[in-house]
Design a protein around this motif. Structure first.
Motif, short mmCIF file in Angstrom:
data_model
loop_
_atom_site.label_atom_id
_atom_site.label_comp_id
_atom_site.label_asym_id
_atom_site.label_seq_id
_atom_site.Cartn_x
_atom_site.Cartn_y
_atom_site.Cartn_z
N LYS A 268 0.83 -1.21 0.00
CA LYS A 268 0.00 0.00 0.00
C LYS A 268 0.87 1.26 0.00
O LYS A 268 0.60 2.22 -0.74
CB LYS A 268 -0.93 0.00 1.22
N LEU A 269 1.90 1.26 0.83
CA LEU A 269 2.75 2.45 0.91
C LEU A 269 3.38 2.77 -0.44
O LEU A 269 3.53 3.94 -0.82
CB LEU A 269 3.84 2.26 1.95
N ARG A 270 3.76 1.74 -1.18
CA ARG A 270 4.47 1.95 -2.44
C ARG A 270 3.56 2.43 -3.55
O ARG A 270 4.02 2.80 -4.63
CB ARG A 270 5.20 0.66 -2.83
N GLU A 271 2.25 2.45 -3.30
CA GLU A 271 1.31 3.05 -4.24
C GLU A 271 1.16 4.56 -4.02
O GLU A 271 0.49 5.24 -4.80
CB GLU A 271 -0.07 2.39 -4.11
N LEU A 272 1.78 5.06 -2.94
CA LEU A 272 1.62 6.45 -2.56
C LEU A 272 2.88 7.26 -2.84
O LEU A 272 4.00 6.75 -2.68
CB LEU A 272 1.30 6.55 -1.06
N PRO A 273 2.73 8.52 -3.22
CA PRO A 273 3.91 9.37 -3.40
C PRO A 273 4.49 9.77 -2.06
O PRO A 273 3.79 9.78 -1.03
CB PRO A 273 3.35 10.59 -4.14
N ASP A 274 5.77 10.11 -2.03
CA ASP A 274 6.35 10.69 -0.83
C ASP A 274 5.78 12.08 -0.62
O ASP A 274 5.40 12.78 -1.56
CB ASP A 274 7.88 10.76 -0.94
N GLY A 275 5.73 12.51 0.61
CA GLY A 275 5.21 13.84 0.90
C GLY A 275 4.95 14.02 2.37
O GLY A 275 5.18 13.13 3.19
N THR A 276 4.45 15.20 2.72
CA THR A 276 4.10 15.53 4.09
C THR A 276 2.69 16.11 4.12
O THR A 276 2.35 16.96 3.30
CB THR A 276 5.09 16.55 4.69
N TRP A 277 1.89 15.62 5.06
CA TRP A 277 0.52 16.08 5.22
C TRP A 277 0.34 16.57 6.66
O TRP A 277 0.92 16.01 7.59
CB TRP A 277 -0.46 14.95 4.91
N ARG A 278 -0.47 17.60 6.82
CA ARG A 278 -0.62 18.24 8.13
C ARG A 278 -2.08 18.36 8.52
O ARG A 278 -2.95 18.49 7.65
CB ARG A 278 0.03 19.63 8.13
N ALA A 279 -2.33 18.37 9.83
CA ALA A 279 -3.69 18.55 10.34
C ALA A 279 -3.62 19.31 11.65
O ALA A 279 -2.61 19.29 12.36
CB ALA A 279 -4.37 17.20 10.54
N ARG A 280 -4.74 19.98 11.96
CA ARG A 280 -4.85 20.72 13.22
C ARG A 280 -6.26 20.54 13.76
O ARG A 280 -7.24 20.69 13.04
CB ARG A 280 -4.57 22.21 12.99
N GLU A 281 -6.35 20.20 15.02
CA GLU A 281 -7.62 20.11 15.73
C GLU A 281 -7.47 20.85 17.05
O GLU A 281 -6.39 21.36 17.38
CB GLU A 281 -8.02 18.65 15.98
N LEU A 298 -0.51 17.84 13.97
CA LEU A 298 0.04 16.56 13.54
C LEU A 298 0.65 16.72 12.15
O LEU A 298 0.06 17.36 11.28
CB LEU A 298 -1.03 15.48 13.51
N GLN A 299 1.83 16.15 11.99
CA GLN A 299 2.48 16.10 10.68
C GLN A 299 2.79 14.64 10.35
O GLN A 299 3.33 13.92 11.17
CB GLN A 299 3.79 16.91 10.68
N LEU A 300 2.40 14.23 9.16
CA LEU A 300 2.68 12.88 8.68
C LEU A 300 3.59 12.98 7.47
O LEU A 300 3.24 13.60 6.47
CB LEU A 300 1.38 12.16 8.29
N GLU A 301 4.75 12.37 7.58
CA GLU A 301 5.70 12.33 6.46
C GLU A 301 5.81 10.91 5.94
O GLU A 301 6.06 9.97 6.71
CB GLU A 301 7.07 12.84 6.90
N LYS A 302 5.63 10.77 4.62
CA LYS A 302 5.84 9.47 3.99
C LYS A 302 7.12 9.56 3.18
O LYS A 302 7.25 10.36 2.26
CB LYS A 302 4.64 9.13 3.09
N ASP A 303 8.10 8.73 3.53
CA ASP A 303 9.40 8.72 2.86
C ASP A 303 9.77 7.28 2.57
O ASP A 303 10.19 6.54 3.46
CB ASP A 303 10.45 9.39 3.75
N GLY A 304 9.57 6.87 1.33
CA GLY A 304 9.85 5.49 0.97
C GLY A 304 8.96 4.53 1.71
O GLY A 304 7.73 4.59 1.62
N ASP A 305 9.56 3.65 2.48
CA ASP A 305 8.81 2.63 3.22
C ASP A 305 8.54 3.01 4.67
O ASP A 305 8.25 2.15 5.50
CB ASP A 305 9.58 1.30 3.19
N ARG A 394 -5.92 12.48 3.49
CA ARG A 394 -5.27 13.34 2.51
C ARG A 394 -4.13 12.61 1.79
O ARG A 394 -3.92 12.78 0.60
CB ARG A 394 -4.77 14.62 3.18
N MET A 395 -3.40 11.81 2.53
CA MET A 395 -2.34 11.02 1.91
C MET A 395 -2.92 10.03 0.91
O MET A 395 -2.42 9.90 -0.22
CB MET A 395 -1.53 10.29 2.98
N LEU A 396 -3.99 9.33 1.29
CA LEU A 396 -4.60 8.37 0.37
C LEU A 396 -5.21 9.06 -0.84
O LEU A 396 -5.31 8.45 -1.92
CB LEU A 396 -5.67 7.56 1.11
N SER A 397 -5.62 10.31 -0.69
CA SER A 397 -6.19 11.06 -1.82
C SER A 397 -5.15 11.36 -2.89
O SER A 397 -5.50 11.72 -4.02
CB SER A 397 -6.79 12.38 -1.33
#
Length: 660
Positions: A268-281, A298-305, A394-397
């Motif tokens: 699943k991860l390898r179907e997604l581009p690398d990037g950073t997504w942010r949220a605030r509550e 919250l910050q989510l960074e996807k970098d490779g695996d 947002r990452m899955l989008s």
């Protein structure tokens, strides 16, 4: 690392208690404890599938034992528990299909026990450790862990554990939710792992000490027995599997289950581009009487695996609103499981091999001792889950391959009522009102959410019948219904929440503790859509409800009751008097897509079903109706004109950010 008085290097216990236990890659286990590490790699497919399902069934029967033996409504109605099967070093093989918060935390309990109990008092066959310490591994003190090792030929083969929410284990408020706490010393005492069962015998001193903390010692004692029984039943069945198939084969199946989970996660991860997504509550108030808002970032960074979670910018830990590292860590599984591992459900340990958590100590979702954390299991953890859903959707989008896996944030907020007093027979009672289970279920990219669909991370958690609540507790319902206009509006709308209204019955008063979040600012955002409605609790005090009963009238809306209306903040403590009518609203969930894109016929259907009002249909969805012989129909031309009008208003009110 620290050195104890035997010269053994173990984890720094006091540092763990201060900041929260974060295990290192290599556990420092006393050499006197032998681990069973050998396993068979080449297992034929039939044997693997048979044993995989047997292990699942054993773990599920563990949960059924908890439900059947415990006398707590939290267990048999809310099913607020989970059994867990783990490897010798604490990796989760199977969660149960109950509250998903608990099993990944059980892993932390095991690793801490291995590092800090392997020498003194030692880990032996027949032992059971009990713990509820949030800085070791618990969402909050009422979630109590019972953890047991299983040995084969003198070697530690695997671990089994269960977690059950206990109604009351101390603290200054009945039910052990203490929204008024300044720090942990106002709450239940955290218990680091200690032996509750030794050599197969329950330690009476530990059990009595544990029950002594509670206002409801008999109920807590039943839960204690249920958790020990669940472990005993499970150990017997694991021993039978080992006798039948051999320890190395069973261990090989466990290892392969985790490896399959890891493989699916990486696919699943390898179907997604690398990037950073942010949220605030926002957290609404740090404690009772505080009406400030506290930011959670919250910050989510996807970098490779690898997925890395950070919380830069989150507010400092204050009052009772906080969550430890363990709670935040396990919140991740509640999102990863249904979004990225739905084909390997209940096995998230493979994913955790590729998840880094770099959160800042001293923040509301990485609380340091002695911050108040008793509300963390119902407030901060749900806030964290909402944040994680926000960044994950947002990452899955960002990928066509994963967009269809999106479920919009399924938890717009949570409202927990802890209630206590004298019941209709003159006996003391205490309970957690489980109408909280009546929340909506999030929208998908191609379908609506589910109204009053329940909590996604508690798939087997049912909503108790009104009759059961009225039978067991001194309460009489006026109504319980789906809450109109609570669903998040969108092309595909979210699921609506629930209104619940009741009065005390055959009792003078009910002590009530409200522990909630998402009443001022919804904790869900959706995707290009509207959030779900926030939570709400309100009362009409000194009402005329008895006069209405005498006139053979039963109001179907609290607005029809005369008296003094009071709406409570998300964190409150009060007494509901005999004539006070109380209503709570569980939240709806976010929608997906622009509501102007919704099929007008679906909007009409929602109006007829009273899911949304006609006003909302016109103002938000832009749908206009005609009445044809008393039957509503969609006016297509008027609807087209109304939607164009809404778009023009949006454009007129929009602004373009200035260039920096």
């Amino acid at each position: 690392m620290s050195t104890d008085d035997q010269g053994h290097e173990g984890s720094n216990v006091w540092e763990d208690f201060q900041k929260g236990y974060v295990p290192e890659d290599d556990l420092d286990i006393h050499p006197s404890l032998d681990l069973h590490e050998e396993y068979t790699k080449d297992i034929d497919t039939v044997t693997y599938e048979v044993l995989r399902h047997r292990l699942w069934t054993v773990n599920e029967e563990h949960g059924q034992t908890l439900e059947n033996v415990s006398g707590s409504p939290v267990a048999y109605f809310g099913q607020d528990f989970n059994p867990t099967l783990m490897t010798h070093d604490g990796e989760v093989v199977f969660n149960g299909p109950y509250v998903q918060l608990f099993s990944p935390i059980a892993e932390l309990q095991v690793k801490w026990i291995l590092e800090n109990r392997s020498d003194n008092p030692g880990i032996e066959p027949g032992d059971v450790f009990i713990s509820n310490d949030p800085w070791v591994g618990s969402t909050h003190q009422p979630d109590v862990f019972f953890v047991a090792p299983i040995f084969v030929d003198g070697e530690l083969f695997c671990w089994i554990a269960n977690t059950l929410h206990q109604y009351d284990i101390g603290g200054q408020s009945a039910g052990s939710f203490v929204p008024s706490a300044d720090d942990v010393f106002d709450e239940s005492t955290p218990i680091p792992p200690i032996k509750a069962v030794e050599n197969g015998e329950v330690r009476k001193d530990v059990k009595q000490m544990y029950q002594r903390h509670s206002r409801m010692p008999d109920m807590v004692g039943l839960d204690f027995n249920a958790q020990v029984a669940g472990l005993q039943v499970t150990q017997e069945q694991i021993d039978e599997l080992i006798d039948e198939y051999g320890a190395q084969t069973v261990k090989g199946v466990m290892d392969r289950i985790i490896e399959d989970s890891e493989t699916k996660f990486l696919e699943k991860l390898r179907e997604l581009p690398d990037g950073t997504w942010r949220a605030r509550e926002y957290m609404e108030g740090s404690k009772t009487g505080d009406d400030d808002l506290y930011v959670a970032e919250l910050q989510l960074e996807k970098d490779g695996d690898t997925l890395t979670f950070r919380n830069k910018g989150s507010a400092e830990n204050e009052g009772s609103m906080n969550l430890t590292y363990a709670g935040f860590r396990t919140a991740i599984s509640c999102v990863v499981n249904p979004m990225l591992l739905y084909d390997q459900l209940w096995v998230t340990s493979g994913a955790y091999r590729h998840i880094d958590i770099n959160t800042d100590p001293g923040t509301l979702n990485r609380a340091e001792y002695p911050s108040g954390v008793s509300c963390g299991g119902t407030l901060s953890i749900e806030l964290s889950i909402a944040l994680i859903y926000d960044v994950m959707t947002r990452m899955l989008s960002a990928s066509d391959e994963t967009r269809e896996d999106i479920i919009t944030d399924p938890l717009a907020g949570l409202i927990v009522l802890s209630q206590a007093g004298m019941d209709q027979w003159g006996n003391p009672f205490g309970t957690m009102n489980l109408d909280v289970m009546g929340t909506g279920f999030g929208a998908r990219t191609d379908k609506d959410g589910i109204d009053v669909g329940g909590i996604l991370f508690s798939p087997k958690g049912p909503l108790p019948n009104i009759e059961n609540n009225e039978q067991d507790y001194p309460m009489l319902y006026l109504y319980r219904r789906e809450s109109q206009d609570s669903a998040g509006h969108g092309e595909y709308r979210g699921g609506g929440g629930m209104d619940s209204c009741f009065i005390p019955h055959n009792t003078e008063a009910i002590q009530t503790v409200v522990a909630g979040n998402g009443g001022v600012t919804p904790n869900t955002r959706g995707i290009a859509a509207y959030p779900g409605a926030p939570i709400r609790s309100r009362t009409v005090d000194d009402s005329d409800i008895l006069e209405q009963f005498e006139n053979q009238e039963i109001p179907d809306d609290i607005e029809e009751v005369n008296g003094d209306m009071e709406t409570y903040p998300p964190k409150a403590e009060f007494v509901q008097g005999a004539l006070d009518v109380m209503e709570t609203r569980s939240p709806g969930t976010a929608g997906y897509g622009d509501p102007l894109e919704r099929d007008p016929e679906k909007v009409l259907e929602d109006v007829k079903e009273e899911i949304i009002s006609e006003e909302v249909a016109t103002d938000i969805y832009g749908v206009v109706f005609d009445a044809d012989d008393g039957e509503q129909t969609v006016n297509e031309q008027a609807t087209e004109n109304r939607r164009e009008e809404i778009i023009e208003t949006r454009l007129a009110e929009s602004t373009i950010p200035a260039e920096e």
